[in-house]
Design a protein around this motif. Structure first.
Motif, mmCIF file in Angstrom:
data_model
loop_
_atom_site.group_PDB
_atom_site.id
_atom_site.type_symbol
_atom_site.label_atom_id
_atom_site.label_comp_id
_atom_site.label_asym_id
_atom_site.label_seq_id
_atom_site.Cartn_x
_atom_site.Cartn_y
_atom_site.Cartn_z
ATOM 1 N N THR A 22 58.615 45.555 84.594
ATOM 2 C CA THR A 22 57.425 46.044 85.498
ATOM 3 C C THR A 22 56.379 46.726 84.428
ATOM 4 N N THR A 23 56.855 47.444 83.545
ATOM 5 C CA THR A 23 55.697 47.917 82.533
ATOM 6 C C THR A 23 55.577 47.209 81.481
ATOM 7 N N ASN A 24 56.278 46.084 81.157
ATOM 8 C CA ASN A 24 56.042 45.013 79.960
ATOM 9 C C ASN A 24 55.777 45.699 78.844
ATOM 10 N N GLN A 25 56.597 46.759 78.558
ATOM 11 C CA GLN A 25 56.458 47.371 77.292
ATOM 12 C C GLN A 25 57.538 46.759 76.143
ATOM 13 N N PRO A 26 57.218 46.668 74.948
ATOM 14 C CA PRO A 26 58.111 46.203 74.067
ATOM 15 C C PRO A 26 58.937 47.292 73.559
ATOM 16 N N ALA A 27 59.965 47.118 72.793
ATOM 17 C CA ALA A 27 60.856 48.002 72.226
ATOM 18 C C ALA A 27 60.003 48.951 71.299
ATOM 19 N N SER A 28 60.413 50.228 71.163
ATOM 20 C CA SER A 28 59.487 50.962 70.395
ATOM 21 C C SER A 28 60.314 50.901 68.852
ATOM 22 N N THR A 29 59.704 49.682 68.468
ATOM 23 C CA THR A 29 59.932 49.295 67.071
ATOM 24 C C THR A 29 58.541 48.531 66.303
ATOM 25 N N GLY A 30 58.860 48.134 65.274
ATOM 26 C CA GLY A 30 57.635 47.645 64.898
ATOM 27 C C GLY A 30 57.297 46.345 65.098
ATOM 28 N N LEU A 31 58.100 45.806 66.168
ATOM 29 C CA LEU A 31 57.555 44.475 66.896
ATOM 30 C C LEU A 31 56.256 44.811 67.825
ATOM 31 N N ALA A 32 56.040 46.020 68.047
ATOM 32 C CA ALA A 32 54.675 46.278 69.086
ATOM 33 C C ALA A 32 53.698 46.016 68.159
ATOM 34 N N SER A 33 53.693 46.146 66.806
ATOM 35 C CA SER A 33 52.538 45.655 65.917
ATOM 36 C C SER A 33 52.382 44.278 66.272
ATOM 37 N N LEU A 34 53.274 43.285 66.662
ATOM 38 C CA LEU A 34 52.779 41.850 66.755
ATOM 39 C C LEU A 34 52.402 41.775 68.221
ATOM 40 N N GLY A 35 52.507 42.615 69.119
ATOM 41 C CA GLY A 35 52.018 42.637 70.551
ATOM 42 C C GLY A 35 51.043 41.807 71.065
ATOM 43 N N PHE A 36 49.938 41.912 69.984
ATOM 44 C CA PHE A 36 48.612 41.338 70.433
ATOM 45 C C PHE A 36 48.944 39.838 70.712
ATOM 46 N N LEU A 37 49.840 39.325 70.008
ATOM 47 C CA LEU A 37 50.156 37.775 70.190
ATOM 48 C C LEU A 37 50.716 37.361 71.635
ATOM 49 N N VAL A 38 51.403 38.210 72.237
ATOM 50 C CA VAL A 38 51.761 37.947 73.546
ATOM 51 C C VAL A 38 50.866 37.811 74.740
ATOM 52 N N GLY A 39 51.178 36.789 75.333
ATOM 53 C CA GLY A 39 50.354 36.475 76.504
ATOM 54 C C GLY A 39 49.346 35.161 76.221
ATOM 55 N N GLY A 40 49.025 34.400 77.255
ATOM 56 C CA GLY A 40 48.317 33.413 76.890
ATOM 57 C C GLY A 40 48.494 32.190 75.809
ATOM 58 N N THR A 41 47.592 31.567 75.918
ATOM 59 C CA THR A 41 47.547 30.389 74.853
ATOM 60 C C THR A 41 46.545 30.784 73.539
ATOM 61 N N TRP A 42 46.800 30.383 72.456
ATOM 62 C CA TRP A 42 46.447 30.471 71.129
ATOM 63 C C TRP A 42 46.064 29.015 70.895
ATOM 64 N N ARG A 43 44.909 28.625 70.320
ATOM 65 C CA ARG A 43 44.456 27.425 69.787
ATOM 66 C C ARG A 43 43.904 27.499 68.551
ATOM 67 N N GLY A 44 44.124 26.631 67.524
ATOM 68 C CA GLY A 44 43.629 26.588 66.279
ATOM 69 C C GLY A 44 43.434 25.037 65.557
ATOM 70 N N ASP A 45 41.894 24.969 65.084
ATOM 71 C CA ASP A 45 41.722 23.621 64.770
ATOM 72 C C ASP A 45 42.355 23.238 63.158
ATOM 73 N N LEU A 46 42.870 22.333 62.835
ATOM 74 C CA LEU A 46 43.210 21.833 61.559
ATOM 75 C C LEU A 46 42.310 21.384 60.835
ATOM 76 N N PRO A 47 42.340 21.403 59.573
ATOM 77 C CA PRO A 47 41.395 20.477 58.728
ATOM 78 C C PRO A 47 41.605 18.848 59.097
ATOM 79 N N PRO A 48 40.346 18.187 59.118
ATOM 80 C CA PRO A 48 40.668 16.842 59.439
ATOM 81 C C PRO A 48 41.627 16.105 58.575
ATOM 82 N N ALA A 49 42.263 14.992 59.103
ATOM 83 C CA ALA A 49 43.212 14.217 58.333
ATOM 84 C C ALA A 49 42.388 13.315 57.262
ATOM 85 N N PRO A 50 42.918 12.839 56.231
ATOM 86 C CA PRO A 50 42.136 11.802 55.304
ATOM 87 C C PRO A 50 41.315 10.571 56.248
#
Length: 184
Positions: free
Chosen positions: A33-61
């Motif tokens: 319910t608090t949705n808190q990570p372990a008190s480890t270095g993983l918290a530093s990557l917490g910004f990635l969690v939740g939602g969808t991320w999208r990136g464009d790749l360079p066009p193919a040949p």
């Protein structure tokens, strides 16, 4: 003082583990319910969690545009970050990677492990320096061939990050691709 029969004693002994299991589940529910990570270095990557991320790749040949989509979520016990990604080509999704970030208490470092759609296994470590998450990775292809890869993930605000990927080629790191992700 009341004396317990052997049947009562067995019942109590059998229920004590159930009590502790129930208590542990209650604490786990509180953590969810608090949705808190372990008190480890993983918290530093917490910004990635939740939602969808999208990136464009360079066009193919051939000029065809493609992209990549990724989703990150805490594992149920909040001791890891699970992720899945997919290629986006011609309006369709094609599964690409599935993996997890974990905290390795012996190394005192984040570790990563994932497999791709072709069966390659990638493992490595992650370190944070100057706002950049450096991934030192080893890819083992289904043929058994090994490849060294580095990625540099740079967090640039709540809704974007950049991932630059380098391959070890002839003794030096050669940039393979750089993808800018935004949160949908």
């Amino acid at each position: 003082v009341a004396h317990l029969s052997s049947a009562d004693t067995k019942m109590i002994i059998n229920r004590v583990p159930l009590f502790f299991l129930t208590l542990a589940c209650s604490f786990n529910a509180l953590a969810e319910t608090t949705n808190q990570p372990a008190s480890t270095g993983l918290a530093s990557l917490g910004f990635l969690v939740g939602g969808t991320w999208r990136g464009d790749l360079p066009p193919a040949p051939d000029g065809q545009k493609a992209g990549i989509e990724a989703r990150f979520e805490w594992t149920d016990n909040h001791q890891g970050i699970r992720f899945d990604s997919a290629w986006l080509v011609g309006g369709k999704k094609y599964p690409y990677t599935s993996g997890v970030y974990l905290w390795n208490p012996q190394l005192k470092q984040i570790v990563i492990s994932y497999s791709d759609a072709e069966g390659a296994l990638t493992t490595g470590t992650v370190s944070l320096a100057d706002e950049v998450f450096a991934h030192d990775l080893q890819v083992v292809y289904p043929s058994g061939q090994l490849e060294k890869v580095q990625t540099k993930l740079t967090h640039s605000g709540n809704s974007s990050f950049t991932n630059a990927i380098y391959r070890l080629k002839d003794g030096h790191w050669d940039k393979f691709v750089e993808v800018h992700y935004h949160k949908l």
